[in-house]
Design an enzyme around this catalytic site. Sequence first.
Site, PDB file in Angstrom:
ATOM      1  N   GLY A   4     -23.021   8.351  -1.610  1.00 54.74           N
ATOM      2  CA  GLY A   4     -23.633   7.196  -2.154  1.00 54.74           C
ATOM      3  C   GLY A   4     -22.816   6.404  -3.070  1.00 54.74           C
ATOM      4  N   SER A   5     -23.670   5.734  -4.353  1.00 53.21           N
ATOM      5  CA  SER A   5     -22.784   5.072  -5.104  1.00 53.21           C
ATOM      6  C   SER A   5     -22.134   6.150  -6.276  1.00 53.21           C
ATOM      7  CB  SER A   5     -23.654   3.866  -5.794  1.00 53.21           C
ATOM      8  OG  SER A   5     -24.641   4.520  -6.346  1.00 53.21           O
ATOM      9  N   THR A   6     -21.164   5.763  -6.736  1.00 51.88           N
ATOM     10  CA  THR A   6     -20.612   6.551  -7.937  1.00 51.88           C
ATOM     11  C   THR A   6     -21.887   6.487  -9.249  1.00 51.88           C
ATOM     12  OG1 THR A   6     -18.165   6.138  -7.433  1.00 51.88           O
ATOM     13  CG2 THR A   6     -18.715   6.595  -9.827  1.00 51.88           C
ATOM     14  N   GLU A   7     -22.309   5.432  -9.285  1.00 51.63           N
ATOM     15  CA  GLU A   7     -23.367   5.377 -10.434  1.00 51.63           C
ATOM     16  C   GLU A   7     -24.553   6.364  -9.928  1.00 51.63           C
ATOM     17  OE1 GLU A   7     -25.326   1.463  -9.595  1.00 51.63           O
ATOM     18  OE2 GLU A   7     -26.630   1.765 -11.463  1.00 51.63           O
TER      19      GLU A   7
ATOM     20  N   CYS B 101     -17.368   3.692   3.121  1.00 52.26           N
ATOM     21  CA  CYS B 101     -16.657   4.122   1.542  1.00 52.26           C
ATOM     22  C   CYS B 101     -15.368   4.029   1.604  1.00 52.26           C
ATOM     23  CB  CYS B 101     -17.323   5.291   1.143  1.00 52.26           C
ATOM     24  SG  CYS B 101     -17.195   6.577   2.470  1.00 52.26           S
TER      25      CYS B 101
ATOM     26  N   GLY C 210     -24.269   8.889  -8.119  1.00 49.92           N
ATOM     27  CA  GLY C 210     -23.395  10.238  -8.029  1.00 49.92           C
ATOM     28  C   GLY C 210     -23.597  10.752  -9.618  1.00 49.92           C
TER      29      GLY C 210
ATOM     30  N   GLU D  12     -16.105  -1.863  -6.278  1.00 51.86           N
ATOM     31  CA  GLU D  12     -16.123  -1.810  -4.659  1.00 51.86           C
ATOM     32  C   GLU D  12     -17.340  -2.876  -4.232  1.00 51.86           C
ATOM     33  OE1 GLU D  12     -18.645   1.810  -3.516  1.00 51.86           O
ATOM     34  OE2 GLU D  12     -17.168   1.964  -1.848  1.00 51.86           O
TER      35      GLU D  12
ATOM     36  N   LYS E 162     -32.846  13.558   2.468  1.00 52.15           N
ATOM     37  CA  LYS E 162     -33.490  12.363   2.114  1.00 52.15           C
ATOM     38  C   LYS E 162     -32.382  11.310   2.556  1.00 52.15           C
ATOM     39  CE  LYS E 162     -33.854   9.149  -0.711  1.00 52.15           C
ATOM     40  NZ  LYS E 162     -33.766   7.759  -0.315  1.00 52.15           N
TER      41      LYS E 162
ATOM     42  N   GLU F 196     -19.783  12.571  -2.488  1.00 52.51           N
ATOM     43  CA  GLU F 196     -18.915  11.730  -1.658  1.00 52.51           C
ATOM     44  C   GLU F 196     -19.283  10.270  -2.046  1.00 52.51           C
ATOM     45  OE1 GLU F 196     -17.582   8.992   0.456  1.00 52.51           O
ATOM     46  OE2 GLU F 196     -18.551  10.207   2.410  1.00 52.51           O
TER      47      GLU F 196
HETATM   48  P1  NAP Z   1     -27.313   4.435  -3.701  1.00 57.25           P
HETATM   49  O1  NAP Z   1     -28.286   3.888  -4.709  1.00 57.25           O
HETATM   50  O2  NAP Z   1     -26.234   5.438  -4.330  1.00 57.25           O
HETATM   51  O3  NAP Z   1     -28.243   5.424  -2.606  1.00 57.25           O
HETATM   52  C1  NAP Z   1     -27.689   6.514  -1.893  1.00 57.25           C
HETATM   53  C2  NAP Z   1     -28.917   7.393  -1.557  1.00 57.25           C
HETATM   54  O4  NAP Z   1     -29.066   8.182  -2.971  1.00 57.25           O
HETATM   55  C3  NAP Z   1     -29.983   6.820  -1.111  1.00 57.25           C
HETATM   56  O5  NAP Z   1     -30.669   7.811  -0.110  1.00 57.25           O
HETATM   57  C4  NAP Z   1     -30.783   6.603  -2.311  1.00 57.25           C
HETATM   58  O6  NAP Z   1     -32.285   6.370  -2.006  1.00 57.25           O
HETATM   59  C5  NAP Z   1     -30.623   7.898  -2.895  1.00 57.25           C
HETATM   60  N1  NAP Z   1     -30.802   7.476  -4.399  1.00 57.25           N
HETATM   61  C6  NAP Z   1     -30.983   6.467  -5.181  1.00 57.25           C
HETATM   62  N2  NAP Z   1     -31.176   6.399  -6.540  1.00 57.25           N
HETATM   63  C7  NAP Z   1     -31.245   7.873  -6.767  1.00 57.25           C
HETATM   64  C8  NAP Z   1     -31.257   8.818  -7.855  1.00 57.25           C
HETATM   65  N3  NAP Z   1     -31.586   8.593  -8.913  1.00 57.25           N
HETATM   66  N4  NAP Z   1     -31.434  10.053  -7.518  1.00 57.25           N
HETATM   67  C9  NAP Z   1     -31.269  10.624  -6.200  1.00 57.25           C
HETATM   68  N5  NAP Z   1     -31.057   9.904  -5.260  1.00 57.25           N
HETATM   69  C10 NAP Z   1     -31.113   8.430  -5.406  1.00 57.25           C
HETATM   70  O7  NAP Z   1     -26.435   3.521  -2.884  1.00 57.25           O
HETATM   71  P2  NAP Z   1     -27.113   2.027  -2.354  1.00 57.25           P
HETATM   72  O8  NAP Z   1     -27.963   1.582  -3.303  1.00 57.25           O
HETATM   73  O9  NAP Z   1     -27.767   2.202  -1.165  1.00 57.25           O
HETATM   74  O10 NAP Z   1     -25.852   1.112  -2.354  1.00 57.25           O
HETATM   75  C11 NAP Z   1     -25.361   0.640  -3.671  1.00 57.25           C
HETATM   76  C12 NAP Z   1     -23.689   0.699  -3.430  1.00 57.25           C
HETATM   77  O11 NAP Z   1     -23.415   2.198  -3.461  1.00 57.25           O
HETATM   78  C13 NAP Z   1     -23.116  -0.069  -2.259  1.00 57.25           C
HETATM   79  O12 NAP Z   1     -22.948  -1.448  -2.658  1.00 57.25           O
HETATM   80  C14 NAP Z   1     -21.835   0.794  -2.135  1.00 57.25           C
HETATM   81  O13 NAP Z   1     -21.037   0.392  -3.153  1.00 57.25           O
HETATM   82  C15 NAP Z   1     -22.266   2.094  -2.663  1.00 57.25           C
HETATM   83  N6  NAP Z   1     -22.390   3.071  -1.620  1.00 57.25           N
HETATM   84  C16 NAP Z   1     -21.352   4.070  -1.134  1.00 57.25           C
HETATM   85  C17 NAP Z   1     -21.415   4.768  -0.063  1.00 57.25           C
HETATM   86  C18 NAP Z   1     -20.601   5.878   0.306  1.00 57.25           C
HETATM   87  O14 NAP Z   1     -20.465   5.953   1.688  1.00 57.25           O
HETATM   88  N7  NAP Z   1     -20.029   6.102  -0.677  1.00 57.25           N
HETATM   89  C19 NAP Z   1     -22.844   4.617   0.695  1.00 57.25           C
HETATM   90  C20 NAP Z   1     -23.648   3.563   0.609  1.00 57.25           C
HETATM   91  C21 NAP Z   1     -23.364   2.981  -0.699  1.00 57.25           C
HETATM   92  P3  NAP Z   1     -32.606   4.888  -1.682  1.00 57.25           P
HETATM   93  O15 NAP Z   1     -32.250   4.588  -0.351  1.00 57.25           O
HETATM   94  O16 NAP Z   1     -34.054   4.700  -1.829  1.00 57.25           O
HETATM   95  O17 NAP Z   1     -32.027   3.955  -2.595  1.00 57.25           O
END
Ligand code: NAP
Length: 494
Positions: free
Chosen positions: A246-249, A301, A251, A398, A194, A268
């Site tokens: 992705g985000s810790t939240e 990240c 995760g 972050e 995804k 991660e």
């Molecule tokens: P995110 O919400 O954690 O998204 C990462 C992935 O998870 C995306 O494919 C997202 O889909 C999917 N996702 C979202 N909600 C989900 C759920 N409830 N269950 C399963 N999968 C889900 O990150 P973001 O909103 O793009 O970015 C927010 C913050 O996350 C950033 O500002 C940054 O601090 C952090 N981040 C960290 C990393 C890293 O490499 N560790 C990478 C990106 C962001 P959608 O695309 O549809 O939301």
Amino acid sequence: MTVTLDKNVEAFVSTPHQLFINGQWTDAASGKTFETPDPATGETLARVAEGDAEDINRAVRAARSAFDDGPWSKMTPSERGRIIWRIGDLIAEHNDELAQLESLDNGKPFAVAKVADVPLSADMFWYMAGWATKIEGNTLSISVPYMPGANWHSYTLREPVGVVGQIIPWNFPLLMAAWKMAPALAAGCTVVLKPAEQTPLSALRLAELMAEAGVPDGVVNVVPGFAEPGAALAAHPHVDKVAFTGSTEVGKLIVHAAAGNLKKVSLELGGKSPNIVFADADDSAVAGAANAIFFNHGQCCVAGSRLFVEQDRFDEVVHGVADIAKSIKVGPGLDPGTEMGPLVSQEQYERVTGYLEHGKSEGATALAGGGTHGDRGYFVQPTVLTNTHGNMKVVREEIFGPVVVAQPFSDLDEIAAQANDTPYGLGAGIWTKDISKAHALAKKLRAGSIYVNCYNVFDAALPFGGYKESGWGREMGHEVLHNYTEVKAVTTLL
Ligand code: NAP
Ligand code: MG
């Protein structure tokens, strides 16, 4: 002026895209589609089918049957390895095309994607192709004290974990797909991927290249969409493992969703990584500290987002980083002169500018940047904040943008504690000519990647992942194979 678009890229972005399930391109079950915007303009770049839970059901069925009955699990490791190697070759052959696609969808400079994202992705497949034939168990000498005199033959088998759900973010769309899929395929797993809603294009193009490389139907499925398909994948009872970046939240949501069938989980997540410059550091530490935060617009990240400089050189180093920040050419990713592109999305733009405002309201000073750039697209200026202290939101959270917070330090014994004073533990940088001091400090830092006199060094052989709330498990290196294999102990009484 912009780079001339590759013919394949022009055709690819102007074609509406479907989901890739069981080797076929297919509309979403709901018939819905969504737009992926060009972050340099905010205008629509391409239209893509919007997967939901029903599409995840279809994709998981395909991956399940490709794993349980299909050719992937029946192929020899050597055959699998050669297909994985060919994926690397095809990525390399399409280097510029993929780099342009990545630049358009994510905003990053084409010049960077061309030398970093795409070659690293190809290399990940080449590296993992070699592992397909090298996954092995052990023979064990066992004692079984309650059966004296018995003879035993015991061994372990390392087997693929099964159907894997992989959810990736938008900061390195192709590379994250490679980090996830290459080891899963090497281990013999089948995959449902995804991609992030902001950047689905390169994963879809990669699916085409994978089919061309000979990956059989159902082994790799790609379902773009919003959070719903991600959540459905994490919760799915027929998925054996979920790997998330992705985000810790989110995760933490994945962990809860995975509890239903106790699928294996690797994560991660975010970071707020310290980058520590000692007074005896080489002058290259200044450019190094700027690269640590500004590479990929800080959307990394492991970004070195907390800069600690030993008091004696604080002003010099921080002003040096600020001068570099001011000189960075911000512009569209396809402009050949661009050194930093736009942030990926309106949401990210608002998030980062919100942090800038908050930091200033708490008394931080912007030595460079501090605001937005231009009047369209999602551009933010490279920013250096000083007059910050450990309790500020901009220091603790972050930001995921081109914003570094700088603080002086004088107490050598305390710097490890200061650096570790974060819920995260992904990376850390150390700049010094005293290599003993560097190694001593490296031991004390609670983070998965420590960079000494360098930063943001990624390689398929280097394990990558986090301590504390930065995640579970490691990507890359042979460590990652633990994520995608189960160990079976077989014992025979002779
Ligand atoms: P995110 O919400 O954690 O998204 C990462 C992935 O998870 C995306 O494919 C997202 O889909 C999917 N996702 C979202 N909600 C989900 C759920 N409830 N269950 C399963 N999968 C889900 O990150 P973001 O909103 O793009 O970015 C927010 C913050 O996350 C950033 O500002 C940054 O601090 C952090 N981040 C960290 C990393 C890293 O490499 N560790 C990478 C990106 C962001 P959608 O695309 O549809 O939301
Ligand atoms: Mg999100």
